[in-house]
Design an enzyme around this catalytic site. Structure first.
Site, PDB file in Angstrom:
ATOM      1  N   SER A   1       0.808  -1.549   0.040  1.00 15.26           N
ATOM      2  CA  SER A   1      -0.004   0.069   0.112  1.00 15.26           C
ATOM      3  C   SER A   1       1.096   1.351   0.085  1.00 15.26           C
ATOM      4  O   SER A   1       1.968   1.457   0.700  1.00 15.26           O
ATOM      5  CB  SER A   1      -0.917  -0.073   1.209  1.00 15.26           C
ATOM      6  OG  SER A   1      -1.685   1.389   1.232  1.00 15.26           O
TER       7      SER A   1
ATOM      8  N   GLY B   1      -3.807   3.883   0.942  1.00 13.32           N
ATOM      9  CA  GLY B   1      -4.496   3.961   2.262  1.00 13.32           C
ATOM     10  C   GLY B   1      -5.391   4.995   1.798  1.00 13.32           C
ATOM     11  O   GLY B   1      -5.538   6.233   1.452  1.00 13.32           O
TER      12      GLY B   1
ATOM     13  N   ILE C   1       3.318  11.005   4.010  1.00 16.84           N
ATOM     14  CA  ILE C   1       2.695  11.509   3.153  1.00 16.84           C
ATOM     15  C   ILE C   1       1.178  11.952   3.693  1.00 16.84           C
ATOM     16  O   ILE C   1       0.481  12.886   3.126  1.00 16.84           O
ATOM     17  CB  ILE C   1       2.354  10.448   1.954  1.00 16.84           C
ATOM     18  CG1 ILE C   1       3.518   9.781   1.534  1.00 16.84           C
ATOM     19  CG2 ILE C   1       1.380  10.668   0.785  1.00 16.84           C
ATOM     20  CD1 ILE C   1       4.550  10.702   0.774  1.00 16.84           C
TER      21      ILE C   1
ATOM     22  N   ASN D   1      -6.733  -0.638   1.481  1.00 17.23           N
ATOM     23  CA  ASN D   1      -6.127  -0.328   2.750  1.00 17.23           C
ATOM     24  C   ASN D   1      -6.925   0.483   3.335  1.00 17.23           C
ATOM     25  O   ASN D   1      -6.973   1.715   2.687  1.00 17.23           O
ATOM     26  CB  ASN D   1      -4.492   0.367   2.262  1.00 17.23           C
ATOM     27  CG  ASN D   1      -3.679   0.543   3.642  1.00 17.23           C
ATOM     28  OD1 ASN D   1      -3.887   1.773   4.026  1.00 17.23           O
ATOM     29  ND2 ASN D   1      -2.935  -0.314   3.982  1.00 17.23           N
TER      30      ASN D   1
ATOM     31  N   CYS E   1      -0.320   3.626  10.540  1.00 17.83           N
ATOM     32  CA  CYS E   1       0.316   4.791   9.592  1.00 17.83           C
ATOM     33  C   CYS E   1       0.879   5.726  10.930  1.00 17.83           C
ATOM     34  O   CYS E   1       0.294   6.283  11.638  1.00 17.83           O
ATOM     35  CB  CYS E   1      -0.761   5.172   8.946  1.00 17.83           C
ATOM     36  SG  CYS E   1       0.172   6.758   7.885  1.00 17.83           S
TER      37      CYS E   1
ATOM     38  N   ILE F   1       5.511  -5.494   8.037  1.00 20.48           N
ATOM     39  CA  ILE F   1       5.181  -4.484   9.146  1.00 20.48           C
ATOM     40  C   ILE F   1       5.043  -3.217   8.151  1.00 20.48           C
ATOM     41  O   ILE F   1       5.414  -3.114   6.968  1.00 20.48           O
ATOM     42  CB  ILE F   1       6.473  -4.408  10.051  1.00 20.48           C
ATOM     43  CG1 ILE F   1       7.680  -3.704   9.160  1.00 20.48           C
ATOM     44  CG2 ILE F   1       6.448  -5.262  10.962  1.00 20.48           C
ATOM     45  CD1 ILE F   1       8.693  -3.441  10.101  1.00 20.48           C
TER      46      ILE F   1
ATOM     47  N   THR G   1       5.853   1.054   8.357  1.00 24.15           N
ATOM     48  CA  THR G   1       7.284   1.548   8.633  1.00 24.15           C
ATOM     49  C   THR G   1       7.385   1.837  10.021  1.00 24.15           C
ATOM     50  O   THR G   1       6.539   1.910  10.966  1.00 24.15           O
ATOM     51  CB  THR G   1       7.051   3.087   7.638  1.00 24.15           C
ATOM     52  OG1 THR G   1       6.004   3.764   8.223  1.00 24.15           O
ATOM     53  CG2 THR G   1       6.930   2.910   6.148  1.00 24.15           C
TER      54      THR G   1
ATOM     55  N   GLY H   1      12.144   0.426   3.347  1.00 19.56           N
ATOM     56  CA  GLY H   1      13.576   0.354   2.546  1.00 19.56           C
ATOM     57  C   GLY H   1      14.447  -0.680   3.191  1.00 19.56           C
ATOM     58  O   GLY H   1      14.157  -1.241   4.411  1.00 19.56           O
TER      59      GLY H   1
ATOM     60  N   GLY I   1      11.533  -3.803   3.277  1.00 19.81           N
ATOM     61  CA  GLY I   1      12.783  -3.805   2.522  1.00 19.81           C
ATOM     62  C   GLY I   1      13.036  -4.811   1.585  1.00 19.81           C
ATOM     63  O   GLY I   1      14.380  -5.047   1.298  1.00 19.81           O
TER      64      GLY I   1
HETATM   65  C1  LIG Z   1       5.753   6.699   0.283  1.00 17.08           C
HETATM   66  C2  LIG Z   1       4.836   5.541   1.258  1.00 17.08           C
HETATM   67  C3  LIG Z   1       3.748   5.474   1.250  1.00 17.08           C
HETATM   68  C4  LIG Z   1       3.087   4.612   2.222  1.00 17.08           C
HETATM   69  N1  LIG Z   1       1.798   4.519   2.240  1.00 17.08           N
HETATM   70  C5  LIG Z   1       1.178   3.655   2.887  1.00 17.08           C
HETATM   71  C6  LIG Z   1      -0.142   3.647   3.006  1.00 17.08           C
HETATM   72  O1  LIG Z   1      -0.941   4.418   2.452  1.00 17.08           O
HETATM   73  N2  LIG Z   1      -0.792   2.403   3.936  1.00 17.08           N
HETATM   74  C7  LIG Z   1      -0.036   1.547   4.497  1.00 17.08           C
HETATM   75  O2  LIG Z   1      -0.702   0.712   5.085  1.00 17.08           O
HETATM   76  N3  LIG Z   1       1.345   1.557   4.075  1.00 17.08           N
HETATM   77  C8  LIG Z   1       1.891   2.502   3.528  1.00 17.08           C
HETATM   78  N4  LIG Z   1       3.316   2.477   3.533  1.00 17.08           N
HETATM   79  C9  LIG Z   1       3.760   1.491   3.880  1.00 17.08           C
HETATM   80  C10 LIG Z   1       4.486   0.300   2.993  1.00 17.08           C
HETATM   81  O3  LIG Z   1       3.154  -0.265   2.463  1.00 17.08           O
HETATM   82  C11 LIG Z   1       5.230  -0.655   3.510  1.00 17.08           C
HETATM   83  O4  LIG Z   1       4.431  -1.277   4.631  1.00 17.08           O
HETATM   84  C12 LIG Z   1       6.576  -0.112   4.126  1.00 17.08           C
HETATM   85  O5  LIG Z   1       6.967   0.869   3.116  1.00 17.08           O
HETATM   86  C13 LIG Z   1       7.600  -1.147   4.340  1.00 17.08           C
HETATM   87  O6  LIG Z   1       7.999  -1.841   3.122  1.00 17.08           O
HETATM   88  P1  LIG Z   1       9.211  -1.394   2.063  1.00 17.08           P
HETATM   89  O7  LIG Z   1      10.392  -1.318   2.980  1.00 17.08           O
HETATM   90  O8  LIG Z   1       9.232  -2.561   0.974  1.00 17.08           O
HETATM   91  O9  LIG Z   1       8.649  -0.016   1.605  1.00 17.08           O
HETATM   92  C14 LIG Z   1       3.860   3.603   2.403  1.00 17.08           C
HETATM   93  C15 LIG Z   1       5.250   3.562   2.459  1.00 17.08           C
HETATM   94  C16 LIG Z   1       5.866   4.488   1.666  1.00 17.08           C
HETATM   95  C17 LIG Z   1       7.465   4.368   1.516  1.00 17.08           C
END
Ligand SMILES: Cc1cc2nc3c(=O)[nH]c(=O)nc-3n(C[C@H](O)[C@H](O)[C@H](O)COP(=O)(O)O)c2cc1C
Ligand SMILES: Cc1cc2nc3c(=O)[nH]c(=O)nc-3n(C[C@H](O)[C@H](O)[C@H](O)COP(=O)(O)OP(=O)(O)OC[C@H]3O[C@@H](n4cnc5c(N)ncnc54)[C@H](O)[C@@H]3O)c2cc1C
Ligand SMILES: Cc1cc2nc3c(=O)[nH]c(=O)nc-3n(C[C@H](O)[C@H](O)[C@H](O)COP(=O)(O)OP(=O)(O)OC[C@H]3O[C@@H](n4cnc5c(N)ncnc54)[C@H](O)[C@@H]3O)c2cc1C
Ligand SMILES: Cc1cc2nc3c(=O)[nH]c(=O)nc-3n(C[C@H](O)[C@H](O)[C@H](O)COP(=O)(O)O)c2cc1C
Ligand code: FES
Ligand code: FES
Lengths: 298, 253, 298, 253
Positions: free
Chosen positions: A19, A43, A68, A96, A127, A188, A190, A214, A241
């Site tokens: 998401s 989301g 965001i 989401n 979030c 998880i 962030t 990341g 990540g």
């Molecule tokens: C720019 C950005 C926007 C995100 N927006 C949402 C969101 O709207 N809803 C949500 O549950 N997670 C959101 N996330 C979290 C991601 O879905 C994911 O859980 C998190 O980035 C960890 O994974 P990654 O390391 O692969 O990015 C967002 C992440 C990023 C980087």
């Protein structure tokens, strides 16, 4: 179909788009979509939200902070503009959902129930970038359970719950969500982070804090996904990540049934396609089952 | 939009510390329009891509202009000939040139000169009279390449051209203003030329419209994506008080 | 002396060596010691401990996992072998103390009270790499306060408490430690992480999980140090992913009075010296005060 | 111990995919003993340093032997001449050669040949009769450089020398055995030569003795530091059942 059913959703492969990193599925033209297992849309709240003022992102060592603020058009626009497209697609889309109260989550779930194009809901109680709701519900097992139960009652759709790492005991929250009727857990979201501008001495993000994603967070995510998988019987979807097949395999070894890719899509729009292609080349099912068998017999 | 492994095939210094890098990237060179950008990925290098305006695009080659200011730009500037980067583009909206305007001023400060060569060619192709208006701190930092015959230079120290802000060097009676440079300069320009086409800078996460990291505050009240609806806007569409003017990280920059 | 007194300890500069990354101060020959603000010795228990079996470390993107398991000679050997050396040194040494019960912490504190060479105690209630004690005490405000109060009663030495990031609400733990008599808080210790071996499907660390340190965790550490500094009146010492002056400045801007450098010393034995040299060149005091003044007036 | 910015001054291939890199590092070259190692830092590159045995050390130059197996070794192998790494060393304990032994077998498998040239010279200087015993999977993977006249090769496929394990190629009646190679090979060697000097491998965090990451399980019950008390041990001092034998990360390796 791949015969991969996870948390009530028929996935086309074990690699999904996370998401907030794949928009509404219409934005990433270079993605090898036949390899996409499914996607979770950005989301959404009941009402449209403008999001936070810029700067919204900061790069950090092997990671990025984002704030965001769940910018989005609100659920009615989502149903009008995107769900009809999704209904035509050959991979599942989960929405989401976000609220400032238990009732808002329930209302969103009810509104999306039965809408063609929606294959499931992912409850975002994690979030870090909104002042109301968000992570608050994910930090407390009782609140997490209350949101999950309310959503469960309001929809026949599969319900996934996305957990926050910002807890003393993830297992407790995981079990609370399972008992409240979740079909799967996503671990998880962030981690809260912050960065200061060296020139001004102020936070670089206008919102102050942001969510860290990341490769930097991968070891933390693998641990928490493993802990969740050890604590519940429902499937766990690993997130955090992942940038390629080797990273995805770590989560599968940790006990996850599927994974989501987020930030890596920003760097390579086809990160998901390449990851799935490499997993296929490695014969991932055999690999995961082989090592599981070796571990249980060893 | 294409994603290519693009080898560096040439490099030249066009001002003190300012380089033009030429990458072989045929599909992108064939489709890039003035004001669009490419997003470059360096490996090993920082996690995210780095956006750069397309400086020139001819016969299979995409050129970008840069000055080493941080890890990404330093790494790009240090690439050996033959080494490749992943090049994603063309991205963004590009300038809207108005044929009816008769004349256009291409106003740039410092590295903001980057999208101007393409803009000059597009304008000339439309039959517009092109004024090249370029400013820098000193003569040494002024880009030594320009397009057309109507050149107006400005330097902060007066070492060449007009002594002062590039904004003051814009000739009178121009039909359309197109500008790029530090957001602070563009904000000042917006006050005088509310309908100017400006190419702005924001931090970018993806460059492809999915992350919402590049939010541009519009006067209409919404946030736009610099990488998708932008980076080019009509000056009075932007809330300059909300758009960050300070984009630097290091103490020195 | 620099006139920099933090949490009851006279520091020679605001940059200290973090526990477990500078041994007992005798191991890192290339460190520019005149620039060292002070050091915290490797975590010690009452009794000698063998530590965990290898592998003990895994490199991760911009970070590393470690599971050393607080290997050490026990407090009596520490007092016999190292304290006499420290007593001759011109920078303060704090001892990082660890126990499996409140009583063990108190006993350690009492034993070290008045020992020449020991300038203060850092209570480690945040080690992720031991099965008993460790992080357990740091996760719960009441337990954290109990350990702090017991140590406080057992010694006249300055008492710093090192916090774990693995909590739902760091502010709560921080305030509990402050109320229980801590002189300063150190934020943060490592985050729990895990990595799986792709060949075997098993955890790469023999201990299973490990503590994540290094640049990867810096944004999280800056956030938590900031949160701690906002929550208490006692000084906060920032720790996590600092590799140079710019990183240290982020923590100072976040409200910390000093910082500790850990993993960076593994990469560059003189990381502390170089960081302090660069901070001096930047005239860090003026910089930090200047931006603080600008922020409070703006 | 020194920390130097050491430029790469030469590179040569000594077996298929196996390289010797020569770095200019005078203080380290002057002090390194057989069995010691240097810890190299690549920037940009992985976070931690990478340990390498000193292969040769002559007239200001430190040589290391490597094969690209991951990010660090690949980056080192791809260094351009003139580029520098931070070189920290010499580190660790080194071999204890026994002058009374009369003869010594330098037994190595694959990359384990790395510390042997220095060991051969040290042994010769003590007046020992030196046997160079080196094994690899195939002739192509055998290191093409050796020391002395008494050379015993072994290959898994029999393409050159003894067909089988390098351990079987050790001549009878040798006074002292010195060995380096995969921990699995050393464990097997330990069973036959309990008093052999072996240079082992562990993951390392610092290389300087502070992190305790390189724990070596001793039969005495304690954990030693491979980077300080080691990497050379008497074979029967090590608990081979606790020492990790599998040090690889990637699936391929
Ligand atoms: C720019 C950005 C926007 C995100 N927006 C949402 C969101 O709207 N809803 C949500 O549950 N997670 C959101 N996330 C979290 C991601 O879905 C994911 O859980 C998190 O980035 C960890 O994974 P990654 O390391 O692969 O990015 C967002 C992440 C990023 C980087
Ligand atoms: C649409 C667009 C076009 C651009 N065109 C050019 C160009 O033609 N020539 C040129 O030299 N520069 C251009 N820039 C700016 C360029 O992308 C930055 O200078 C570059 O990202 C800095 O990277 P770094 O690694 O060297 O600096 P670092 O300081 O390491 O960057 C740290 C972080 O800040 C971000 N960042 C820092 N400065 C900027 C900035 N000014 N704009 C955006 N992100 C920034 C980086 O993306 C990174 O996340 C453009 C930016 C945008 C948005
Ligand atoms: C004392 C000592 C001497 C060594 N001498 C040599 C030598 O002369 N020539 C040579 O080619 N190799 C030598 N090695 C092994 C060499 O350090 C590793 O091959 C190298 O670290 C792998 O790094 P990478 O980035 O290419 O691999 P990656 O797979 O990226 O490494 C990932 C992680 O695993 C660690 N790692 C992986 N394999 C090893 C390994 N075998 N040993 C230690 N750490 C490992 C790395 O340090 C890193 O933390 C030595 C190791 C030690 C401990
Ligand atoms: C190998 C290693 C050993 C450590 N041992 C201890 C310890 O004994 N006691 C303690 O409180 N913290 C210990 N830590 C945590 C560090 O002191 C520090 O809090 C953490 O590493 C984050 O800082 P860094 O990112 O600068 O390394 C250890 C860290 C590492 C990497
Ligand atoms: S940079 Fe990601 S949406 Fe614009
Ligand atoms: S590698 Fe750090 S103590 Fe040996």
């Amino acid at each position: 179909m791949s015969g991969l059913r996870v948390g009530g959703v028929e996935l086309r492969s074990p690699v999904l788009a996370a998401s907030g990193t794949f928009g509404y599925g219409t934005e990433v033209p270079l993605c090898d979509r036949p390899r996409l297992g499914g996607m979770v849309s950005k989301g959404i709240f009941l009402q449209p939200r403008p999001g936070t003022p810029p700067p919204r992102i900061v790069e950090t060592p092997s990671g990025m902070l984002n704030a965001i603020g769940l910018q989005g058009p609100g659920v009615e626009a989502l149903i009008r503009d995107y769900c009809p497209l999704w209904a035509e697609w050959d991979f599942p889309v989960l929405v989401n959902i976000n609220g400032e109260s238990v009732d808002e989550y329930a209302e969103l779930a009810a509104r999306l129930d039965g809408v063609p194009g929606v294959s499931g809901l992912e409850i975002n109680i994690s979030c870090p970038n909104v002042r109301e709701g968000g992570m608050f519900f994910g930090k407390d097992p009782a609140q997490a359970a209350a949101v999950t139960a309310a959503v469960r009652r309001s929809t026949r759709l599969p319900v996934w719950v996305k957990l926050t790492p910002a807890v003393s005991d993830l297992a407790e929250v995981a079990r609370a969500c399972e008992s409240a009727g979740a079909d799967a857990l996503c671990a998880i979201n962030t981690l809260v982070g912050m960065s200061f501008d060296l020139g001004t001495g102020r936070p670089r993000l206008a919102f102050g804090t942001g969510g860290l994603s990341g490769p930097a967070i991968r070891p933390i995510a693998v641990h928490l996904a493993h802990q969740a998988a050890q604590s519940v019987a429902i499937p766990v979807i690993g997130i955090g990540g992942i940038g390629g097949a080797e990273d995805a395999l770590e989560f599968l070894y940790a006990g996850c049934q599927a994974v989501q890719i987020g930030t890596a899509t920003f760097i390579d729009p086809n990160a998901i396609g390449k990851t799935m292609e490499a997993l296929e080349a490695l014969d991932w099912r055999r690999l995961v089952e082989g090592t599981r068998a070796a571990i249980s017999s060893g | 939009m294409f994603e290519l492994q693009a080898p560096l095939i040439a490099r030249r210094e066009v001002a003190s510390g300012m380089w033009v890098l030429s990458f072989s990237a045929p599909e992108v060179a064939a489709t890039a329009r003035a004001g669009q950008f490419v997003n470059l990925l360096l490996r090993p290098g920082p996690l995210l891509r780095r956006p750069f305006s397309v400086y020139r695009a001819t016969s299979g080659v995409v050129e970008v202009l840069l000055k080493p200011v941080g890890a990404g730009t330093a790494g790009l500037a240090a690439l050996a000939l033959g080494e490749s980067v992943s090049l994603l583009g063309p991205l963004g909206s590009g300038f809207q040139l108005d044929q009816a305007a008769g004349s256009v001023a291409l106003v740039s400060g410092g590295l903001g000169v980057a999208p101007m060569p393409l803009a000059a060619r597009a304008a000339a192709a439309l039959g517009l009279q092109v004024h090249w208006v370029h400013g820098a701190r000193t003569a040494a930092e002024l880009c030594s390449e320009w397009e057309g015959r109507r050149v107006h230079w400005a330097t902060d120290d007066g070492s060449i051209g007009y002594h002062g802000s590039v904004l003051a060097a814009i000739p009178e009676g121009i039909g359309q203003v197109v500008a790029c440079g530090p957001n602070r300069m563009l904000a000042a320009l917006a006050a005088r030329f509310p309908r100017a086409q400006v190419a702005i800078e924001t931090y970018m996460g993806c460059g492809t419209g999915v992350c919402l990291g590049c939010a541009v505050p519009r006067t209409s009240g919404v946030y736009d994506r610099a990488c998708k609806e932008g980076p080019v806007y009509q000056a009075n569409d932007i809330r300059w008080d909300v758009l960050p003017q300070h984009l630097h990280y290091g103490l020195g920059a």
